[in-house]
Motif scaffolding. Structure first.
Motif, mmCIF file in Angstrom:
data_model
loop_
_atom_site.group_PDB
_atom_site.id
_atom_site.type_symbol
_atom_site.label_atom_id
_atom_site.label_comp_id
_atom_site.label_asym_id
_atom_site.label_seq_id
_atom_site.Cartn_x
_atom_site.Cartn_y
_atom_site.Cartn_z
ATOM 1 N N ALA A 149 41.896 21.109 30.637
ATOM 2 C CA ALA A 149 41.408 22.370 31.210
ATOM 3 C C ALA A 149 40.058 22.825 30.629
ATOM 4 O O ALA A 149 39.244 23.408 31.360
ATOM 5 N N PRO A 150 39.753 22.565 29.342
ATOM 6 C CA PRO A 150 38.459 23.024 28.805
ATOM 7 C C PRO A 150 37.236 22.501 29.546
ATOM 8 O O PRO A 150 36.158 23.081 29.417
ATOM 9 N N GLN A 151 37.378 21.423 30.327
ATOM 10 C CA GLN A 151 36.223 20.931 31.083
ATOM 11 C C GLN A 151 35.694 21.993 32.048
ATOM 12 O O GLN A 151 34.533 21.947 32.458
ATOM 13 N N PHE A 152 36.542 22.968 32.408
ATOM 14 C CA PHE A 152 36.133 23.984 33.367
ATOM 15 C C PHE A 152 35.236 25.056 32.738
ATOM 16 O O PHE A 152 34.773 25.953 33.446
ATOM 17 N N TYR A 153 34.965 24.947 31.416
ATOM 18 C CA TYR A 153 33.912 25.770 30.827
ATOM 19 C C TYR A 153 32.573 25.473 31.491
ATOM 20 O O TYR A 153 31.654 26.299 31.488
ATOM 21 N N GLU A 154 32.481 24.264 32.083
ATOM 22 C CA GLU A 154 31.257 23.848 32.762
ATOM 23 C C GLU A 154 30.868 24.822 33.882
ATOM 24 O O GLU A 154 29.690 24.932 34.239
ATOM 25 N N LEU A 155 31.817 25.552 34.420
ATOM 26 C CA LEU A 155 31.540 26.496 35.502
ATOM 27 C C LEU A 155 30.721 27.687 35.022
ATOM 28 O O LEU A 155 30.151 28.419 35.833
#
Length: 306
Positions: A149-155
C-alpha cells in the motif's frame, strides 16, 4: 446543521460501490465486475462512534481521451456526464475518499484522478486544504497487497489506508480517521421531508423531469433507455416545505428484465416506491398508456395496500 458528506471518488472498477455498501451497512449500490456500473451519484447514510454522516458513491472518473479505449466498458456513452457528476460530489463533500485498486497498483488514470482532486481543493487561511482527501487502497485482501500500500504515496495526497471493502478489513481504522476529521459534533436533522418517487418505464423522461424540478442537471439524461440505474435522492424546498425527489431506474415487465445489473436496478426502484409518500408515474405521450405503464401502476397499488 446538516450531516457531514463523505464522497467516494476514483477511476472505474476500483471497488467504490463495494466500499459504499460496507460503509452504509447494506447493499444499496449495484456491484458488478464490469467497469462503469455506477453512473449517477448515489446517497446513503452511515454511523460510526455515534457520528452519523452521508456517504456519496460516484461513477468512475474515466480519464481516457483522444480515441483511447475507455475504462468504463459498461458506461462508455456517459463518460463526460459521469465525470461531471463526480465533480459535483467532490464540490459538495466535507471529506473525499480517493479509492484505488491495491491489486493493480498505481496507474496513469489514478495519477490523473489525483490531479483532478488536488485542483478541486481550496486552501484555507490556516494553510490546510478543503476538502481533506484520504487515499484508500482497496482490494487489500492479501498480506502482499496490504504491505504494498505505501506505493500509493506516489499520488501525492498523503498516507494510504489499505482496506478490503469486500471483507471489511481495515474499514474500522478508516472510519476512525474519517470521523476524527469531522467538525465538532453537530445536532442532527430529522428527515421529515415528503418523499416523491418518480417512476415509469425506461426512457419515459423521469430524469428530465427531476432536473427540471431541481433546476440543475442532477441526473444524467440520455435518449438511451436504462441510463438511470440506482434510485437517487434529491432534496428541494417548495414554498418552505422540504421535499425529497427520488429518481428511479426504468421498470420493465418481469419477463423483459435481464438478470444481473438491470434486475438489481429494478429492485431499487421497487424499494423507492415502498418508502415514498407519493409516486409520480411518468407516461410517454408519444406512445400513450402501454401495458408496461399498467404493470407499474399495479405494482404501486399493490405495495401501498400491503
Amino acid at each position: 446543521m446538516s450531516k457531514p458528506i463523505v464522497a467516494l471518488v476514483g477511476r472505474p472498477n476500483v471497488g467504490k460501490s463495494t466500499l459504499f455498501n460496507r460503509l452504509v451497512g447494506e447493499r444499496m449500490a449495484i456491484v458488478d465486475d464490469t467497469p462503469g456500473t455506477t453512473r449517477d451519484r448515489l446517497f446513503g447514510e452511515a454511523e460510526w462512534n455515534g457520528r452519523v454522516f452521508h456517504v456519496v458513491d460516484t461513477g468512475g472518473i474515466d480519464p481516457t481521451h483522444g480515441g483511447k479505449t475507455p475504462l468504463s466498458i459498461d458506461s462508455a456513452d456517459f463518460i463526460d456526464e459521469i465525470r461531471t457528476q463526480a465533480k459535483v460530489a467532490i464540490d459538495e463533500a466535507d471529506i473525499v475518499l480517493f479509492v484505488n485498486d491495491g491489486d493493480t497498483g498505481v496507474t496513469a488514470p489514478d495519477l490523473e484522478v489525483a490531479d483532478i482532486l488536488r485542483r478541486s481543493q481550496k486552501k484555507l487561511p490556516d494553510g490546510s486544504f478543503f476538502p481533506p482527501i484520504f487515499v484508500v487502497v482497496n482490494k487489500a485482501e492479501s498480506k502482499e497487497r496490504w504491505d504494498a500500500a505505501p506505493q500509493f504515496y506516489e499520488l501525492g495526497l498523503g498516507e494510504p489506508y489499505p482496506v478490503s471493502a469486500l471483507h471489511g478489513t481495515g474499514t474500522g481504522d478508516l472510519l476512525d480517521v474519517i470521523v476524527a476529521a469531522f467538525p465538532e459534533n453537530q445536532p442532527e436533522e430529522e428527515d421529515d421531508s415528503i418523499k416523491i418517487a418518480i417512476v415509469g418505464k425506461p426512457n419515459a423522461g423521469k430524469s428530465s423531469l427531476l432536473n427540471k424540478l431541481v433546476g440543475e442537471e442532477r441526473a444524467i439524461v440520455s435518449p438511451i433507455p436504462g441510463t438511470t440505474r440506482d434510485a437517487t435522492d434529491t432534496k428541494i424546498e417548495v414554498n418552505g416545505l422540504p421535499v425529497t425527489l427520488i429518481d428511479t431506474a426504468g421498470i420493465r415487465r418481469r419477463g423483459k428484465i435481464e438478470p444481473g445489473i438491470e434486475q438489481f436496478s429494478v429492485l431499487r426502484s421497487f424499494k423507492a416506491i415502498e418508502r415514498a409518500d407519493v409516486a409520480l408515474l411518468m407516461i410517454d405521450a408519444t406512445t400513450g398508456i402501454t401495458s408496461q405503464d399498467a404493470h407499474i401502476a399495479g405494482f404501486i397499488l399493490e405495495q401501498w395496500k400491503s
